[in-house]
Motif scaffolding. Structure first.
Motif, PDB file in Angstrom:
ATOM      1  N   SER A 252       0.827  -1.204   0.000  1.00  0.00           N
ATOM      2  CA  SER A 252       0.000   0.000   0.000  1.00  0.00           C
ATOM      3  C   SER A 252       0.865   1.259   0.000  1.00  0.00           C
ATOM      4  N   ALA A 253       1.984   1.228   0.745  1.00  0.00           N
ATOM      5  CA  ALA A 253       2.870   2.395   0.764  1.00  0.00           C
ATOM      6  C   ALA A 253       3.503   2.628  -0.604  1.00  0.00           C
ATOM      7  N   THR A 254       3.873   1.559  -1.284  1.00  0.00           N
ATOM      8  CA  THR A 254       4.454   1.692  -2.623  1.00  0.00           C
ATOM      9  C   THR A 254       3.440   2.267  -3.605  1.00  0.00           C
ATOM     10  N   ALA A 255       2.211   1.744  -3.540  1.00  0.00           N
ATOM     11  CA  ALA A 255       1.153   2.252  -4.416  1.00  0.00           C
ATOM     12  C   ALA A 255       0.868   3.720  -4.134  1.00  0.00           C
ATOM     13  N   GLY A 256       0.777   4.077  -2.856  1.00  0.00           N
ATOM     14  CA  GLY A 256       0.488   5.455  -2.494  1.00  0.00           C
ATOM     15  C   GLY A 256       1.586   6.409  -2.915  1.00  0.00           C
ATOM     16  N   ALA A 257       2.837   6.016  -2.702  1.00  0.00           N
ATOM     17  CA  ALA A 257       3.956   6.877  -3.095  1.00  0.00           C
ATOM     18  C   ALA A 257       3.979   7.095  -4.609  1.00  0.00           C
ATOM     19  N   ALA A 258       3.670   6.048  -5.377  1.00  0.00           N
ATOM     20  CA  ALA A 258       3.641   6.180  -6.839  1.00  0.00           C
ATOM     21  C   ALA A 258       2.539   7.146  -7.280  1.00  0.00           C
ATOM     22  N   LEU A 259       1.385   7.080  -6.627  1.00  0.00           N
ATOM     23  CA  LEU A 259       0.281   7.974  -6.987  1.00  0.00           C
ATOM     24  C   LEU A 259       0.602   9.426  -6.652  1.00  0.00           C
TER      25      LEU A 259
END
Length: 303
Positions: A252-259
């Motif tokens: 979730s942190a990886t997805a959020g940082a990418a967004l």
């Protein structure tokens, strides 16, 4: 043979003066406004459904983003007094004037909502502030699109129909990304997918409808930023769409940082594309000639 036309201007100067705004300040201001507005909407939903951790994260994010955006705006203006001078009048036809008053109303609401959530005091007042910030949130996220499109800069002005929707989707994706980084929850995951889909879809539509003025969005520094934005947003949305994203903190942190990074790259790409289009007379002259031809020979153009 007639030589190929070259789009030049007197003394080799551009037809338009390029924007003098500082890239870091104003592109950052565009991004932070979207993050703040989207976070207030997400905070209201989380507050209403009892998701305290997500509500706290979104309210704190909204306050932090609007505070930084005001700081960036004042830094670009040079003196705080210049921002206060914009509040001497309220001009409905001026996006800058209306935006200044909008920030003046939204900032205290975002601050009261965050303070009540963090301290646990004055909860009823905090709930009212949360609702008020959510009402103003969409305008905060999108008025900057109106601000840049209400100029003669070709790559901004020609996208005036789609730019507010683009900024809305991008702001929603950034706010959802912030939620996924610090407080993974299903509402943030769904908002991430929907916001990213809107951002990617409207970007394609806007480029297709802008005509030649879309070229700066695909070339040079702006083009690199726009391609990075699409890649990061698509990757973040793809990860967020996975069923197990909320249960995996790392995912979730990886997805959020990418967004978040994709949303920021979009704003910087749009900013630099506008500057590039103002420096090339072709993007000013060609659309003007096309508009004149459409007015003079409408039937022939339709045929």
């Amino acid at each position: 043979m007639v030589p190929e036309a070259r789009f030049t201007s007197y003394y080799g100067l551009p037809v338009l003066n390029k924007p003098v705004w500082k890239p870091l300040d104003i592109a950052g201001y565009l991004f932070l406004g979207g993050l703040a507005g989207g976070s207030s909407l997400l905070a209201a939903g989380a507050h209403a459904t009892g998701r305290r951790e997500l509500a706290r994260t979104a309210k704190a994010g909204a306050l932090g983003a609007v505070s930084l955006s005001l700081a960036a705006l004042v830094h670009d203006l040079g003196r705080p007094a210049r921002f206060l001078n914009m509040l001497r009048v309220a001009k409905p036809t001026s996006p800058m004037s209306m935006g200044s008053w909008l920030l003046l109303g939204y900032g205290p609401l975002a601050g009261a909502a965050a303070a009540a959530e963090v301290t646990g005091r004055f909860r009823r007042l905090g709930a009212l502030a949360t609702a008020g910030a959510a009402v103003l949130g969409p305008a905060v996220a999108t008025y900057t699109a109106v601000l840049v499109c209400d100029t003669a800069v070709p790559s901004w002005h020609e996208g005036y129909r789609q730019m507010p929707f683009l900024f809305a989707g991008s702001g929603a994706a950034a706010a959802a990304g912030l939620g996924l980084v610090f407080a993974p929850a299903e509402p943030a995951r769904r908002a991430a997918v929907l916001g990213a889909a809107a951002e990617l879809g409207v970007t394609r539509l806007m480029k297709r409808r802008m005509g030649p003025a879309a070229e700066p969005l695909e070339q040079g520094k702006a083009g690199r930023l726009m391609r990075a934005s699409e890649a990061l947003t698509a990757a973040g949305a793809g990860l967020a769409a996975l069923p197990g994203t909320v249960r995996s903190r790392a995912l979730s942190a990886t997805a959020g940082a990418a967004l978040i990074a994709g949303s920021a790259a979009l704003r910087f790409g749009v900013f630099h594309a506008g500057v590039a289009s103002a420096q090339d007379p072709r993007y000013t002259v060609v659309p003007q000639r096309e508009r004149l031809e459409n007015r003079e020979f409408p039937a022939a153009r339709r045929g």
